[in-house]
Design an enzyme around this catalytic site. Sequence first.
Site, PDB file in Angstrom:
ATOM      1  CG  HIS A   1      15.081 -37.917 -10.099  1.00 39.85           C
ATOM      2  ND1 HIS A   1      15.393 -39.204  -9.721  1.00 39.85           N
ATOM      3  CD2 HIS A   1      16.244 -37.367 -10.561  1.00 39.85           C
ATOM      4  CE1 HIS A   1      16.674 -39.426  -9.917  1.00 39.85           C
ATOM      5  NE2 HIS A   1      17.219 -38.319 -10.423  1.00 39.85           N
TER       6      HIS A   1
ATOM      7  NE  ARG B   1       5.454   2.281  -1.776  1.00 38.05           N
ATOM      8  CZ  ARG B   1       5.739   1.954  -0.527  1.00 38.05           C
ATOM      9  NH1 ARG B   1       4.968   1.122   0.126  1.00 38.05           N
ATOM     10  NH2 ARG B   1       6.791   2.446   0.075  1.00 38.05           N
TER      11      ARG B   1
ATOM     12  CD  GLU C   1       7.049 -11.883 -10.725  1.00 40.07           C
ATOM     13  OE1 GLU C   1       7.178 -11.409  -9.590  1.00 40.07           O
ATOM     14  OE2 GLU C   1       7.888 -11.691 -11.633  1.00 40.07           O
TER      15      GLU C   1
ATOM     16  CD  GLU D   1      13.750 -13.779 -11.923  1.00 40.56           C
ATOM     17  OE1 GLU D   1      13.457 -12.651 -12.345  1.00 40.56           O
ATOM     18  OE2 GLU D   1      13.336 -14.209 -10.826  1.00 40.56           O
TER      19      GLU D   1
ATOM     20  CE  LYS E   1      11.252 -10.848 -13.318  1.00 37.99           C
ATOM     21  NZ  LYS E   1      10.980 -11.428 -12.007  1.00 37.99           N
TER      22      LYS E   1
ATOM     23  CG  ASN F   1       1.677  -0.315   3.923  1.00 33.38           C
ATOM     24  OD1 ASN F   1       1.244  -1.438   3.696  1.00 33.38           O
ATOM     25  ND2 ASN F   1       2.873   0.087   3.517  1.00 33.38           N
TER      26      ASN F   1
ATOM     27  CB  CYS G   1      -0.896   0.027   1.236  1.00 36.07           C
ATOM     28  SG  CYS G   1      -1.748  -1.513   1.574  1.00 36.07           S
TER      29      CYS G   1
ATOM     30  CE  LYS H   1       9.695  -3.131  -8.215  1.00 31.88           C
ATOM     31  NZ  LYS H   1      10.177  -4.095  -9.227  1.00 31.88           N
TER      32      LYS H   1
END
Length: 607
Positions: free
Chosen positions: A502, A27, A486, A479, A483, A98, A2, A602
Amino acid sequence: MCGIVGILGTGDVAGRLLEGLKRLEYRGYDSAGIATVHEGRIERRRAPGKLANLAARLAEAPLAGSTGIAHTRWATHGAPTEDNAHPHIAGDVSIVHNGIIENFKALRDGLIADGRTFLSQTDSEVVAHLVARELEAGLAPREAVARVLPLLHGAFAIAFLFRSEPDLLIAARLGAPLTVGYGEGENYIGSDAHALAPLTQRIAYLEEGDWAAVTRTGIEIYGRDNAPVERAIVNSGVFGHAADKGNHRHFMQKEIYEQPVVVAQTLRSYLKRMEGQVSLPIPEFDLASVKRVTIVACGTSFYAGMVAKYWFEQFARVPVDLDVASEFRYRAPVMESGGLALFISQSGETADTLAALRHARAEGQRIAVVVNVPTSSMAREADLLLPTHAGPEIGVASTKAFTCQLAVLAALAANLARAKGLLGRDDERALVEHLAEVPEALNHALSRDAAIEAIAPIVAAARDVLYLGRGTDYPLALEGALKLKEISYIHAEGYAAGEMKHGPIALIDEHVPIIVIAPSGPLFEKTVSNMQEVRARGGKVILISDDEGIAAAGEGCVATITMPRVHPLIAPIVYAVPVQLLAYHVAVAKGTDVDQPRNLAKSVTVE
């Protein structure tokens, strides 16, 4: 998470409050609102969704008043509706909050038993009712807030607005960042310096447990015990102009393209190119005595730490423990006294990581912090501050902050190896030259953008995607999958290539794209053998490698992405670019909100 803005101004402040919220959009949020006090009344406008919705409300029904507070909310307790949006009002007080009030249910039950009525499902509204009750009992605003704050368990940054005192705002923080700003005939409250940059660069950071009484003529700050305290007024160094996408379609795209410049800026702080030496911002910091390193981080920063674990152990021969920050304290980690605890964070305010830092300090660890905000809470509590120089990152999905973190961690690994006597002068010069090649290699990687965009439809049509890598390419596989998840909302997983047989290989069929990250080098042949296992089962392989690797293994792949041939040390930094660009172009193809993906924030300032 927030965002908070408060202004004690000399004219109507609603427009400036809205502009402050726009600077906090990075954010992440799902509703927003503004409240002002004017002619003896508190009035507010709130709206779910983007700030454009709030702006439309203000256009329909403007808010007058020279004192006001504003908020962007990321939902925790209660859905992102107008009723749950901040500011909340109870009696003569309005608040924005917040964080999370962990004991809100007990507080709420007690307030309901007292006959108070709640209009939202949030934990935050209890704060407004608690202060309103104290005001109704005859306390002045300052005394009411001072009495309520000790009742709140959890993390909070709160701004208070009072109907009876239009020339007063109160700010309070515990576990969530908050700043106060100093102007000419005006004063301010903000979640960070970025929010206040158009208003002032003279700010003070409130410390844990602080609260501040803000008037037009001054700011009085009190500690947890309500005794007056002094907090240094500093120059924020944040520019007042709004963040600009330039010629790019999205902030994420712009920030991907900024990487050659910002990584070069970062490396300048850690390399002495002419002397062929690596360096630290605090050269007297004793690395030679470090026997064990504990790395703690969240999300993308955790994957940067995962790469660093390979580097520290390979080059410096120092054992490394690696933990997700949200789990670290709860497994009762055994920490050798005098060890080095390394925390990685873009914002320096991530609640889980900050709590882990304080736990490690209590366990006798020396604290190192890799952070992009040198004035953040983590930076201020570090023994060894290792700043990145990525500049503000607006896109929620981290890109340039990640590569700058890797650059700093590579330099730290080299410093540690030298301190341990494991990096001779010739090797050090060679390592410096390899690191100095990173910006050019990043530019080369960016030149493949059009080819990556052409591949995006293959991935965009998929329901599931797998990423494979070995060694330092394994964290990059994780990563890359993160991405894609997201910003495109496609289910994706990253695996160590040798682990496919496996279990995960059962997922492979002709509908599943497999992104293989495999620079030529010592692990290439083993990765390719795993890739062949996937291809034999119908998987659609997209190979990311250099010319030599593509020539050796590209046949039969549905697509290839050619990277420059680079030293294994810098490969994770360079190969970050194609996984970022692929996720970006897939998201654009799917039409998702690239810069502000759903449900994400963020800066995560709650646990």
